[in-house]
Design an enzyme around this catalytic site. Structure first.
Site, mmCIF file in Angstrom:
data_model
loop_
_atom_site.group_PDB
_atom_site.id
_atom_site.type_symbol
_atom_site.label_atom_id
_atom_site.label_comp_id
_atom_site.label_asym_id
_atom_site.label_seq_id
_atom_site.Cartn_x
_atom_site.Cartn_y
_atom_site.Cartn_z
ATOM 1 N N SER A 8 0.797 -1.227 0.000
ATOM 2 C CA SER A 8 0.000 0.000 0.000
ATOM 3 C C SER A 8 0.830 1.278 0.000
ATOM 4 O O SER A 8 0.309 2.333 -0.319
ATOM 5 C CB SER A 8 -0.974 -0.013 1.177
ATOM 6 O OG SER A 8 -0.275 -0.192 2.390
ATOM 7 N N HIS A 38 -5.492 -3.372 -2.672
ATOM 8 C CA HIS A 38 -5.077 -2.532 -3.810
ATOM 9 C C HIS A 38 -4.885 -3.359 -5.080
ATOM 10 O O HIS A 38 -4.226 -2.922 -6.013
ATOM 11 C CB HIS A 38 -3.775 -1.806 -3.479
ATOM 12 C CG HIS A 38 -3.894 -0.931 -2.283
ATOM 13 N ND1 HIS A 38 -4.482 0.314 -2.317
ATOM 14 C CD2 HIS A 38 -3.556 -1.142 -0.984
ATOM 15 C CE1 HIS A 38 -4.466 0.849 -1.103
ATOM 16 N NE2 HIS A 38 -3.917 -0.018 -0.277
ATOM 17 N N LYS A 98 -12.257 0.346 -1.859
ATOM 18 C CA LYS A 98 -11.273 0.984 -2.732
ATOM 19 C C LYS A 98 -11.775 0.974 -4.183
ATOM 20 O O LYS A 98 -12.568 1.835 -4.528
ATOM 21 C CB LYS A 98 -9.911 0.339 -2.513
ATOM 22 C CG LYS A 98 -9.373 0.830 -1.154
ATOM 23 C CD LYS A 98 -8.147 0.166 -0.650
ATOM 24 C CE LYS A 98 -7.766 0.821 0.674
ATOM 25 N NZ LYS A 98 -7.088 -0.041 1.603
HETATM 26 C C1 LIG Z 1 -7.108 -0.154 3.099
HETATM 27 C C2 LIG Z 1 -6.508 -1.433 3.470
HETATM 28 C C3 LIG Z 1 -7.127 -2.280 4.406
HETATM 29 C C4 LIG Z 1 -8.324 -1.850 5.201
HETATM 30 O O1 LIG Z 1 -9.469 -1.793 4.438
HETATM 31 P P1 LIG Z 1 -10.720 -0.915 4.910
HETATM 32 O O2 LIG Z 1 -11.847 -1.520 4.191
HETATM 33 O O3 LIG Z 1 -10.438 0.501 4.512
HETATM 34 O O4 LIG Z 1 -10.834 -1.059 6.396
HETATM 35 C C5 LIG Z 1 -6.575 -3.512 4.616
HETATM 36 N N1 LIG Z 1 -5.453 -3.904 3.983
HETATM 37 C C6 LIG Z 1 -4.807 -3.104 3.113
HETATM 38 C C7 LIG Z 1 -3.575 -3.581 2.440
HETATM 39 C C8 LIG Z 1 -5.307 -1.837 2.850
HETATM 40 O O5 LIG Z 1 -4.661 -1.025 2.006
#
Ligand SMILES: *Cc1c(COP(=O)(O)O)cnc(C)c1O
Length: 400
Positions: free
Chosen positions: A189, A217, A248
């Site tokens: 990330s 991602h 996302k």
């Molecule tokens: C954003 C993210 C999460 C958390 O997801 P949410 O739905 O925003 O709580 C978990 N793992 C990774 C790698 C992320 O980038």
């Protein structure tokens, strides 16, 4: 509230002072409220229209008419809340349809959804491993994975970032009879690079380790049809526990795990973050379901995203920026010092580019950066304009 004079009081004060100092220096960029969406990748912030280069909405689906309509219809049909937790009165047809759609997209027997991606990692890892088990994590894994491991009280072993030789060494340090789980981001990330799945899957097979991959991602980003990391490498079925988020590329909220029906049955009856928290609200579940359908129906979005990512990465490299090993829509511009990352951010904001800095401890000391992202909603000309802004700012500050 009277001062208590203890360590809690001290912690609160120390943080407030840091925030106040950053604000006084004009170098505080967090929690900026967006007041309006302006179409494409543009947003209104403090009365100014800015080009968004920090969004996780990789496919540009926020505000998509079909997804908006699905959310509205769900409110009409089911209301805005549920009757409680999934296990008791909170499950709707809609939740099952969403889980079936996720399973279908991920090529698994079943899937389960949770109220966020963060909760998903916390509850799934702690449901799977316990005191006498081993969990192996990449040094750059997301905080929610680390927190899940801590909550589980399994022995957590961190391996060097994307270093399969190091993982192999770490595997050998664990008793061969012990249960082993590897948890990794698919796309990291902060750096945007991709885990070496071919080698990782082989090692897991050799050492009888379970493999869990977080596709936060990667869903909608990797693979010709956006199905994620297995599609990217042409290795369907090698990941045992396919985790992802609905916040996302999918413009909603929630997290999921896709896997075998036995795994999902176990999680439905053993994950505390499923049993003891309210079900996804109807409009969010409906939006996620419709978004999965839109992703299937509009494959051009995935191609546009991949093209835009290449344009931004190539443009930055040509201008002399270090973008680490990114291959995806997350594109870091290395600034080295925190100070330079903050100054680059301020320059970009003055030119109406919405970008954010990432500094230690979120990333290792000396690797402070602007962490930019591209989406399918960007026009090639907008990316060129952003590149010009980065070049001017980078030269002025001495990053390039
Ligand atoms: C954003 C993210 C999460 C958390 O997801 P949410 O739905 O925003 O709580 C978990 N793992 C990774 C790698 C992320 O980038």
């Amino acid at each position: 509230m009277a001062d208590k004079g203890d360590s809690i009081e001290w912690r609160i004060r120390a943080m407030c002072e840091r925030v106040a100092q950053a604000k006084a220096a004009g170098l505080y960029f967090f929690n900026m409220p967006i007041s309006e969406l302006r179409g494409g990748s543009r947003v209104l912030v403090n009365g100014r229209q800015m080009a968004m280069f920090a969004s996780y909405s990789y496919l540009g689906l926020i505000g998509h008419p079909r997804i908006q309509a699905a959310a509205r219809d769900a409110i009409e049909r089911y209301g805005t809340g549920t009757h409680g937790v999934r296990t008791l009165a909170g499950t709707l047809n809609l939740h099952r349809e969403l889980e079936e759609a996720i399973a279908q997209m991920k090529g698994t027997q079943d899937a389960i959804t949770f109220s966020s991606g963060y909760i998903t990692n916390l509850t799934v890892i702690s449901a799977l491993v316990g005191r006498h088990d081993f969990v192996f994590v990449d040094k750059y894994d997301h905080a929610s994975i680390v927190d899940g491991c801590l909550l589980s009280s399994a022995k957590m072993v961190r391996f060097k970032h994307n270093d399969m030789a190091d993982l192999e060494t770490k595997f050998r340090s664990a008793p061969s009879a012990s249960a082993k789980l590897v948890v990794t981001d698919a796309v990291f990330s902060m750096d945007g690079d991709v885990i070496d799945l071919p080698r990782l899957a082989e090692l897991c097979r050799q050492h009888k380790a379970w493999l869990m991959v977080d596709e936060a991602h990667s869903l909608g980003v990797l693979g010709k049809t956006g199905h994620g990391i297995e599609e990217h490498f042409g290795m369907e079925g090698v990941v045992d526990i396919k985790m992802g988020t609905l916040s996302k590329a999918v413009p909603s909220v929630g997290g999921y795990v896709a896997g075998s029906s036995n795994l999902i049955t176990y999680l439905r009856h053993h994950s505390r973050g499923y049993i003891f928290t309210a079900a996804l609200p109807p409009p969010q579940a409906a939006a996620a379901l419709e978004a999965l359908r839109v992703i299937q129906d509009e494959p051009w979005r995935i191609q546009a995203l991949q093209q835009n990512a290449q344009q931004l990465i190539r443009g930055l490299k040509d201008r002399g920026f270090d973008t680490l090993n990114t291959e995806t829509a997350i594109v870091p511009l290395l600034c080295v010092s925190d100070e330079n990352a903050f100054r680059m951010t301020r320059e970009a904001h003055e030119e109406d580019l919405f970008v954010l800095p990432v500094v230690s401890p979120a990333v290792p000391e000396g690797t402070a950066r602007l962490r930019t992202t591209v989406t399918a909603a960007h026009e090639a000309s907008e990316i060129e304009q952003a590149l010009d802004v980065f070049e001017r700012a980078g030269k002025k500050i001495g990053v390039i």
